[in-house]
Write an enzyme that holds these catalytic residues in place. Structure first.
Site, PDB file in Angstrom:
ATOM      1  N   ASP A   9      20.836  -8.637 -48.955  1.00  0.00           N
ATOM      2  CA  ASP A   9      21.574  -8.565 -47.680  1.00  0.00           C
ATOM      3  C   ASP A   9      21.031  -7.475 -46.749  1.00  0.00           C
ATOM      4  O   ASP A   9      21.807  -6.721 -46.160  1.00  0.00           O
ATOM      5  CB  ASP A   9      23.062  -8.297 -47.941  1.00  0.00           C
ATOM      6  CG  ASP A   9      23.738  -9.454 -48.659  1.00  0.00           C
ATOM      7  OD1 ASP A   9      23.143 -10.539 -48.707  1.00  0.00           O
ATOM      8  OD2 ASP A   9      24.847  -9.261 -49.184  1.00  0.00           O
TER       9      ASP A   9
ATOM     10  N   ASP B  79      32.782  -8.691 -56.698  1.00  0.00           N
ATOM     11  CA  ASP B  79      32.112  -8.537 -55.404  1.00  0.00           C
ATOM     12  C   ASP B  79      32.703  -7.398 -54.589  1.00  0.00           C
ATOM     13  O   ASP B  79      32.067  -6.896 -53.650  1.00  0.00           O
ATOM     14  CB  ASP B  79      32.240  -9.822 -54.589  1.00  0.00           C
ATOM     15  CG  ASP B  79      31.495 -10.975 -55.212  1.00  0.00           C
ATOM     16  OD1 ASP B  79      30.355 -10.781 -55.649  1.00  0.00           O
ATOM     17  OD2 ASP B  79      32.066 -12.083 -55.269  1.00  0.00           O
TER      18      ASP B  79
END
Length: 601
Positions: free
Chosen positions: A315, A539
């Site tokens: 990311d 997460d």
């Protein structure tokens, strides 16, 4: 000097041999007194210099009795000489006095054995060599230290051996011992068994039925500096450090091992749950305290027959296009790291340092189809990835390939609709779910993006990885055929495998399942299906949880949150009661097994 001590503990590149390999320079053994007779030694000190910096290689031959613990001491002749990062010892400097104390694993030295250790240093004015060395307080020798010819260019990838050879690069950043470069295989996953992380295996087997999948290879996440040496008191990292995992991989007879390199300055600039420990302007620290020690460990010749796969910075690069400037998802942090070059230069530096190691294979993160599948993102992100691959002295030769869907939930294949389908005159692209995207699943996206990357200048043999750890979407909610043809939304929603509320939802998704098990060469252009995100690791937390691990709270992990522009102002679909990112989430793991596709026995 505490930083350097921490780094040196990770760099255990020591060689012990019965016959000392002595560098040029004339070794002299001085007589010792009867009181000192147990310790006798020879020392050679060899440096490779460049303007303002140097790498020192120190060989210590024990010509006395066997040692059980040792401390080397010497004095820098010039006050401008400074100790940097070291390896194979705990290095410290006080004034001009330098000492190197044994690590726990190399304190025992047989008579006739040779220790090899070293460090990187800096200098101003001049860089004269020490002329006297002691071992456990005993003078070893006053032999003439030697220096190879000085390079007029900085040397970022020197190899501290008896005869280092400088390699020019725009930015000086020397490393420790390196694995000699050699031909790399085309696909590091092919034909060999993957490393099973015993820490993840134990967690998986703590949940009923976990032994059905606990022997699958998963990646080891290095999401902060402390993880390099292991974090026994952490909720999101294990006690095993990089070297511990590599040693265990050798013990298992594994053919490959996977690490996630994940600690860029201003990391994950568009999210909060996975923000890191480094600020946006800490690129020098990222290089010296994070990448350099990882590279030094991976370069240890002990591991030369093990294929080391590095997943480079999740990311990161895609954010520079989609979440900067005037885009709907723009953040101040993303604007900052784009402006100061932290992501481009950080990724380039990691590739340059790690890619030159002969048995290391780098795969850069390339997001997923639900992020960059639109034509407005597809080509620009590929261009940015190429810019990163040639930044900070790197080249495209340091890139083995790319990975998509890392830690995400996008379906591998959508068998019941295609992007080219039409319903009552409307294209599938016009449905709310697809939202004008050109791709509907990860396999078609990965194969197409590979071709785009090649067109930007990457080698034509690059391979793609797809993280299938949590994109199975099995169980009773899995469709068995196309949706009704009443309208395009009913057609897509009734037949889509991916059951998320919105494709922008990414945190602890309810209903998700384990996907395809890791295997090599599953489809053309795909090097492997992999489990880079270890199933069962969170997460992000459902609510704010104070911690000292750099883990923030993102409302996208809150099941009560009604969303933002990135997920169409939809509910998040996140599971409740989740711990911080990376921490074990047994309820999620149980769900992943229940909804696995292919189903578990």
């Amino acid at each position: 000097m505490n930083v350097w001590r921490r780094l040196s503990r990770s760099r255990r590149a020591v060689a012990l041999s019965g016959v000392g390999v002595l560098a040029a320079g004339g070794l002299v053994t001085l007589p010792v007194t009867a009181a000192q007779a147990a310790t006798q030694c020879e020392v050679s000190y060899t440096t490779n210099d460049w303007p303002g910096g140097f790498t020192a290689s120190v060989n210590i031959k024990n010509v006395g009795d066997a040692l059980n613990g040792w401390t080397l001491g010497f004095t820098f002749p010039d006050g401008g000489q400074r100790l940097g990062q070291g390896w194979a010892a705990r290095w410290t400097q006080s004034g001009q006095q330098v000492s190197a104390q044994n690590e726990s694993w190399n304190g025992a030295v047989a008579s006739g054995a040779t220790l090899s250790l070293g460090f990187n240093g800096s200098w101003s004015g001049s860089n004269p060599k020490p002329t006297s060395f002691t071992l456990n307080g005993t003078v070893c020798n006053g032999g003439t230290p030697t220096t190879p010819p000085t390079s007029s260019s900085p040397s970022p990838t020197t190899t501290p051996t008896a005869s280092p050879t400088p390699t020019a690069s725009p930015t000086p950043s020397p490393t420790g011992p390196t694995t000699p470069p050699g031909p790399k295989v085309d696909n590091p996953y092919a034909g060999v068994r993957g490393y099973v992380n015993p820490e993840w295996k134990a967690k998986a087997e703590s949940v009923a039925g976990g032994n059905r999948v606990s022997n699958n290879p998963t990646a080891v996440w290095l999401d902060r500096i402390a993880a390099i040496n292991g974090t026994p008191d952490s909720s999101s990292n294990g006690a095993m450090g990089v070297r511990d995992h590599l040693d265990e991989a050798l013990r298992q007879g594994a053919g490959y091992i996977q690490f996630v390199i994940y600690n860029l300055p201003g990391r994950d600039c568009a999210a909060l749950a996975s923000n890191g420990e480094l600020g946006p302007n800490e690129l020098p620290k990222y290089k010296s305290d994070y990448i350099d020690p990882i590279a030094a460990i991976q370069a240890d010749p002990k591991y030369k027959d093990l294929r080391i796969v590095n997943i480079i910075e999740i990311d990161s690069i895609p954010n520079l296009h989609t979440n900067t400037g005037g885009s709907p998802g723009a953040t101040a942090m993303c604007d900052t790291v784009k402006a100061n070059g932290a992501y481009i230069n950080g990724v380039g530096y990691a590739l340059a340092k790690l890619g030159t190691i002969g048995n290391v294979y780098n795969y850069i993160d390339a997001a997923h189809h639900g992020w960059i599948g639109w034509d407005s993102n597809f080509s620009p992100v590929a261009t940015l990835l190429h810019q990163a691959a040639i930044a900070s002295g790197s080249t495209v030769d340091n890139v083995t390939g790319f990975i998509v869907n890392t830690a995400n939930y996008s379906a591998l294949k959508e068998p019941y609709f295609k992007v080219t389908d039409t319903v009552n005159g409307q294209m599938v692209r016009q449905s709310k779910w697809v939202d004008w995207n050109f791709y509907v699943d990860e396999l078609s996206f990965a194969q197409a993006f590979r071709q785009e990357l090649i067109s930007k200048g990457f080698r034509n043999n690059i391979g793609m990885l797809i993280d299938t750890s949590r994109n199975g979407w099995g169980g009773s909610a899995r469709p068995t055929g196309p949706g009704p043809m009443t309208n395009v939304d009913a057609y897509v929603n009734g037949g889509r495998i991916d059951r998320r509320i919105h494709a922008g939802n990414w945190c602890n998704q309810a209903g998700a399942g384990l996907g395809e098990r890791p295997r090599a060469n599953p489809e053309p252009g795909i090097d492997a299906y992999v489990w880079v995100k270890p199933p069962g690791e969170s997460d992000g937390s459902s609510t704010a949880i104070p911690n000292d691990e750099g883990k923030g709270f993102d409302r996208m992990c809150d099941p009560t949150y009604t969303g933002n522009a990135r997920n169409g102002y939809s509910m998040t679909g996140a599971l409740p009661n989740a711990p911080i990112s990376g921490a074990w989430f047994p309820a999620q793991f149980a769900q992943l097994m229940q909804n696995a596709y292919p189903a578990l026995p």
